[in-house]
Design an enzyme around this catalytic site. Structure first.
Site, PDB file in Angstrom:
ATOM      1  N   ARG A 128     -14.513 -45.917  41.381  1.00 60.49           N
ATOM      2  CA  ARG A 128     -15.124 -44.923  42.290  1.00 60.49           C
ATOM      3  C   ARG A 128     -14.630 -45.031  43.727  1.00 60.49           C
ATOM      4  NH1 ARG A 128     -19.972 -46.420  39.394  1.00 60.49           N
ATOM      5  NH2 ARG A 128     -20.189 -45.005  37.624  1.00 60.49           N
ATOM      6  N   LYS A 150      -5.406 -35.283  51.280  1.00 60.18           N
ATOM      7  CA  LYS A 150      -5.365 -34.500  50.042  1.00 60.18           C
ATOM      8  C   LYS A 150      -4.610 -35.314  48.992  1.00 60.18           C
ATOM      9  CE  LYS A 150      -5.614 -29.681  51.491  1.00 60.18           C
ATOM     10  NZ  LYS A 150      -4.873 -28.401  51.576  1.00 60.18           N
ATOM     11  N   GLU A 192       8.471 -28.314  56.097  1.00 60.24           N
ATOM     12  CA  GLU A 192       7.095 -28.582  56.555  1.00 60.24           C
ATOM     13  C   GLU A 192       7.068 -28.814  58.067  1.00 60.24           C
ATOM     14  OE1 GLU A 192       4.639 -28.110  54.483  1.00 60.24           O
ATOM     15  OE2 GLU A 192       5.079 -28.901  52.480  1.00 60.24           O
ATOM     16  N   LYS A 234      -1.020 -31.721  62.735  1.00 65.13           N
ATOM     17  CA  LYS A 234      -1.835 -31.855  61.514  1.00 65.13           C
ATOM     18  C   LYS A 234      -3.139 -32.582  61.825  1.00 65.13           C
ATOM     19  CE  LYS A 234      -1.997 -32.538  56.655  1.00 65.13           C
ATOM     20  NZ  LYS A 234      -1.335 -32.669  55.374  1.00 65.13           N
ATOM     21  N   GLU A 244     -10.985 -28.320  54.267  1.00 66.70           N
ATOM     22  CA  GLU A 244     -10.458 -26.960  54.139  1.00 66.70           C
ATOM     23  C   GLU A 244     -11.533 -25.933  53.846  1.00 66.70           C
ATOM     24  OE1 GLU A 244      -6.457 -26.749  52.470  1.00 66.70           O
ATOM     25  OE2 GLU A 244      -6.961 -24.785  51.676  1.00 66.70           O
ATOM     26  N   ARG A 248      -8.089 -25.373  57.977  1.00 60.57           N
ATOM     27  CA  ARG A 248      -7.035 -26.192  57.375  1.00 60.57           C
ATOM     28  C   ARG A 248      -6.115 -25.377  56.463  1.00 60.57           C
ATOM     29  NH1 ARG A 248      -7.258 -32.356  54.891  1.00 60.57           N
ATOM     30  NH2 ARG A 248      -5.095 -32.330  54.161  1.00 60.57           N
ATOM     31  N   ASN A 252      -1.193 -24.268  54.750  1.00 60.73           N
ATOM     32  CA  ASN A 252      -0.578 -23.804  53.503  1.00 60.73           C
ATOM     33  C   ASN A 252       0.321 -22.595  53.715  1.00 60.73           C
ATOM     34  OD1 ASN A 252      -1.605 -25.665  51.606  1.00 60.73           O
ATOM     35  ND2 ASN A 252      -3.609 -24.705  51.830  1.00 60.73           N
ATOM     36  N   HIS A 255       2.900 -21.599  51.160  1.00 58.86           N
ATOM     37  CA  HIS A 255       2.614 -22.342  49.927  1.00 58.86           C
ATOM     38  C   HIS A 255       2.164 -21.450  48.770  1.00 58.86           C
ATOM     39  CE1 HIS A 255       3.024 -25.681  52.658  1.00 58.86           C
ATOM     40  NE2 HIS A 255       2.700 -26.583  51.739  1.00 58.86           N
ATOM     41  N   HIS A 259       4.187 -22.267  45.736  1.00 55.20           N
ATOM     42  CA  HIS A 259       3.628 -22.873  44.520  1.00 55.20           C
ATOM     43  C   HIS A 259       3.966 -22.024  43.290  1.00 55.20           C
ATOM     44  CE1 HIS A 259       0.361 -25.487  46.702  1.00 55.20           C
ATOM     45  NE2 HIS A 259       1.589 -25.962  46.832  1.00 55.20           N
ATOM     46  N   HIS A 272       9.619 -29.106  46.278  1.00 53.77           N
ATOM     47  CA  HIS A 272       8.431 -28.515  46.909  1.00 53.77           C
ATOM     48  C   HIS A 272       8.784 -27.908  48.278  1.00 53.77           C
ATOM     49  CE1 HIS A 272       4.290 -27.976  48.189  1.00 53.77           C
ATOM     50  NE2 HIS A 272       4.548 -28.687  49.277  1.00 53.77           N
TER      51      HIS A 272
HETATM   52  P1  NAD Z   1       9.045 -36.709  46.222  1.00 55.32           P
HETATM   53  O1  NAD Z   1       7.884 -37.595  46.363  1.00 55.32           O
HETATM   54  O2  NAD Z   1       9.409 -36.242  44.862  1.00 55.32           O
HETATM   55  O3  NAD Z   1      10.292 -37.415  46.896  1.00 55.32           O
HETATM   56  C1  NAD Z   1      11.532 -36.758  46.881  1.00 55.32           C
HETATM   57  C2  NAD Z   1      12.645 -37.602  46.236  1.00 55.32           C
HETATM   58  O4  NAD Z   1      13.107 -38.552  47.185  1.00 55.32           O
HETATM   59  C3  NAD Z   1      12.207 -38.407  45.037  1.00 55.32           C
HETATM   60  O5  NAD Z   1      13.257 -38.461  44.107  1.00 55.32           O
HETATM   61  C4  NAD Z   1      11.962 -39.788  45.631  1.00 55.32           C
HETATM   62  O6  NAD Z   1      12.057 -40.821  44.687  1.00 55.32           O
HETATM   63  C5  NAD Z   1      13.072 -39.862  46.635  1.00 55.32           C
HETATM   64  N1  NAD Z   1      12.855 -40.743  47.764  1.00 55.32           N
HETATM   65  C6  NAD Z   1      11.701 -40.988  48.407  1.00 55.32           C
HETATM   66  N2  NAD Z   1      11.950 -41.723  49.498  1.00 55.32           N
HETATM   67  C7  NAD Z   1      13.270 -41.968  49.524  1.00 55.32           C
HETATM   68  C8  NAD Z   1      14.112 -42.657  50.419  1.00 55.32           C
HETATM   69  N3  NAD Z   1      13.648 -43.169  51.540  1.00 55.32           N
HETATM   70  N4  NAD Z   1      15.419 -42.726  50.139  1.00 55.32           N
HETATM   71  C9  NAD Z   1      15.920 -42.135  49.021  1.00 55.32           C
HETATM   72  N5  NAD Z   1      15.174 -41.446  48.151  1.00 55.32           N
HETATM   73  C10 NAD Z   1      13.850 -41.355  48.412  1.00 55.32           C
HETATM   74  O7  NAD Z   1       8.865 -35.381  47.098  1.00 55.32           O
HETATM   75  P2  NAD Z   1       8.308 -35.124  48.567  1.00 55.32           P
HETATM   76  O8  NAD Z   1       9.065 -33.976  49.067  1.00 55.32           O
HETATM   77  O9  NAD Z   1       8.216 -36.342  49.360  1.00 55.32           O
HETATM   78  O10 NAD Z   1       6.796 -34.670  48.279  1.00 55.32           O
HETATM   79  C11 NAD Z   1       6.518 -33.515  47.556  1.00 55.32           C
HETATM   80  C12 NAD Z   1       5.144 -33.640  46.973  1.00 55.32           C
HETATM   81  O11 NAD Z   1       4.193 -33.751  48.040  1.00 55.32           O
HETATM   82  C13 NAD Z   1       4.718 -32.466  46.135  1.00 55.32           C
HETATM   83  O12 NAD Z   1       4.133 -32.925  44.962  1.00 55.32           O
HETATM   84  C14 NAD Z   1       3.679 -31.766  47.002  1.00 55.32           C
HETATM   85  O13 NAD Z   1       2.722 -31.090  46.245  1.00 55.32           O
HETATM   86  C15 NAD Z   1       3.092 -32.904  47.746  1.00 55.32           C
HETATM   87  N6  NAD Z   1       2.476 -32.517  49.016  1.00 55.32           N
HETATM   88  C16 NAD Z   1       1.234 -32.961  49.270  1.00 55.32           C
HETATM   89  C17 NAD Z   1       0.626 -32.674  50.468  1.00 55.32           C
HETATM   90  C18 NAD Z   1      -0.729 -33.240  50.794  1.00 55.32           C
HETATM   91  O14 NAD Z   1      -1.312 -32.838  51.792  1.00 55.32           O
HETATM   92  N7  NAD Z   1      -1.230 -34.170  50.006  1.00 55.32           N
HETATM   93  C19 NAD Z   1       1.305 -31.910  51.426  1.00 55.32           C
HETATM   94  C20 NAD Z   1       2.598 -31.478  51.142  1.00 55.32           C
HETATM   95  C21 NAD Z   1       3.178 -31.784  49.929  1.00 55.32           C
HETATM   96  N1  GLY Z   2      -0.406 -29.738  53.262  1.00 54.10           N
HETATM   97  C1  GLY Z   2      -1.582 -28.971  53.463  1.00 54.10           C
HETATM   98  C2  GLY Z   2      -2.767 -29.745  53.872  1.00 54.10           C
HETATM   99  O1  GLY Z   2      -2.720 -30.947  54.010  1.00 54.10           O
HETATM  100  O2  GLY Z   2      -3.797 -29.182  54.041  1.00 54.10           O
END
Ligand code: NAD
Ligand code: GLY
Length: 367
Positions: A128, A150, A192, A234, A244, A248, A252, A255, A259, A272
């Site tokens: 939890r 998130k 972003e 942010k 949100e 907030r 997006n 997005h 998406h 993404h």
């Molecule tokens: P990712 O986590 O897939 O990383 C991208 C690639 O880079 C992967 O292959 C990873 O292994 C590699 N990598 C990571 N760090 C590295 C480094 N320093 N050197 C070499 N390779 C490296 O993708 P991302 O773009 O970081 O994140 C996308 C994800 O984030 C999506 O799932 C999206 O939905 C999510 N997201 C979440 C929020 C939130 O608020 N929680 C906001 C935006 C995006």
């Molecule tokens: N990436 C959108 C949010 O954090 O709300």
């Protein structure tokens, strides 16, 4: 593993009462003792990472954490958006349970947004809720996903559909990790960064336009400013609307279309950030069609998205498929799609739009 460079770390505070925390931004932080002081005390820590990031950075993080935790466990997940699912999430619970981790165990998410979102969701639900720390290693994760709490996994019918709001105890952005990021991933992160301009800060948009080439070249000072200013914006938004209920949603921008591209093509086909970049172009086209911004502004931001190395034309999934995918978006209400539009440069709002206008956007922006 590149040699660390030195720079004075910067801090951005996320002000959320008892859930407040700092984002530390600087070069060489993985190995900097100060970055890890004062974290929640526990006998054990679990580093959650993936097959790509582990060989690059896990040893350095473990070395730093060993000074604070008796045991530092590690779980290495398969890499990729297509693994952001129940099966992979369960590997984290398997590791926690098989190693006898108690409810004080601190999780460390070492990787990009996929690792961060999954480790955060695991931390929110293991016994939890256990503390967790975000250690983002992609530009996208440093400027967005590691901040704000998130957490989620994908469902085949919709992105990030299963998750929780759960704030980390700290975010540590080591800018040196960006040196090993593939160029396509760097561009994805820039989507972003660009996002924050049209929705909140036109001065920042001017700065990005002037510095986009330096960012693509990974000049340390440019990256440091982009990460810090993005996190400040942010922090401001999340501080006002953590869950949100309104404001907030502007984060997006791009997005809803993005998406749909990700889910429609199959997760992992487009990154993404690529989908968000192209989604912003579509959302700007929509904003112009709704009479909110002029064509010059649409062209200006579209050109910047292209200069960042991002796609500006979406895949032709068919308008009806786009519309049905966008109805699964979390902002949708009673089946009506809601889009983040630019009301005027530097200010965003959430609005619905007639389907025929959305079809016109798709006709303009997909091929
Ligand atoms: P990712 O986590 O897939 O990383 C991208 C690639 O880079 C992967 O292959 C990873 O292994 C590699 N990598 C990571 N760090 C590295 C480094 N320093 N050197 C070499 N390779 C490296 O993708 P991302 O773009 O970081 O994140 C996308 C994800 O984030 C999506 O799932 C999206 O939905 C999510 N997201 C979440 C929020 C939130 O608020 N929680 C906001 C935006 C995006
Ligand atoms: N990436 C959108 C949010 O954090 O709300």
């Amino acid at each position: 593993m590149p040699a660390p460079t030195s720079a004075v770390p910067q801090q951005v505070r996320i002000a959320l009462g008892e859930r407040s925390y700092d984002i530390q931004i600087g070069a060489g932080l993985l190995g900097a003792p100060a970055a890890w002081q004062g974290l929640p005390a526990a006998t054990a820590a679990l580093v959650v990472t993936n097959t790509t990031v582990a060989p690059l950075y896990a040893a350095r993080l473990r070395e730093s954490l060993t000074a604070h935790y008796g045991t530092v466990h590690e779980v290495v997940l398969p890499d990729g958006e297509e693994h952001k699912d129940w099966q992979t999430l369960n590997l984290i619970f398997d590791a926690l349970l098989s190693k006898g981790c108690d409810r004080k165990t601190v999780l460390f998410a070492l990787g990009g947004g996929v690792v961060g979102d999954m480790a955060g969701f695991a931390a929110a639900s293991y016994m939890r809720g256990v503390p967790f720390v975000q250690v983002p290693t992609t530009l996208l994760a440093q400027v967005d996903s590691s901040v704000g709490g998130k957490t989620a996994i994908n469902h085949p019918q919709g992105k990030n559909m299963i998750g929780a709001f759960y704030q980390p105890a700290r975010v540590v952005c080591d800018l040196d990790t960006l040196k090993t990021l593939p160029p396509r991933e760097l561009s994805a992160g820039l989507a972003e960064v660009i996002k924050y301009g049209p929705i909140a800060d036109m001065d920042f948009l001017d700065w990005i336009e002037a510095n986009v080439d330096a960012l693509v070249r990974r000049e340390p000072a440019a990256l440091a400013h982009a990460v810090k200013r993005s996190c400040e914006i942010k922090a401001e938004v999340v501080g006002q609307d953590e869950r949100e209920s309104g404001l907030r949603a502007i984060l997006n921008f791009g997005h809803t279309f993005g998406h749909a591209i990700e889910a429609g093509l199959g997760y992992g086909e487009w990154l993404h950030g690529e989908a968000v970049g192209c989604g912003m172009v579509m959302a700007l086209n929509l904003s112009r069609r709704l009479g909110l911004v002029d064509e010059a502004f649409e062209r200006r931001v579209t050109a910047l998205v292209a200069r960042a190395g991002l796609p500006i034309v979406g895949p032709d999934l068919g308008a009806e498929r786009y519309l049905s995918l966008m109805r699964v978006d979390k902002k949708a209400e009673a089946g009506q799609i809601r889009f983040v539009v630019i009301e005027r440069p530097g200010q965003a709002a959430v609005r619905s739009a007639p389907d025929d206008v959305v079809r016109a956007v798709l006709a303009d922006c997909t091929r």
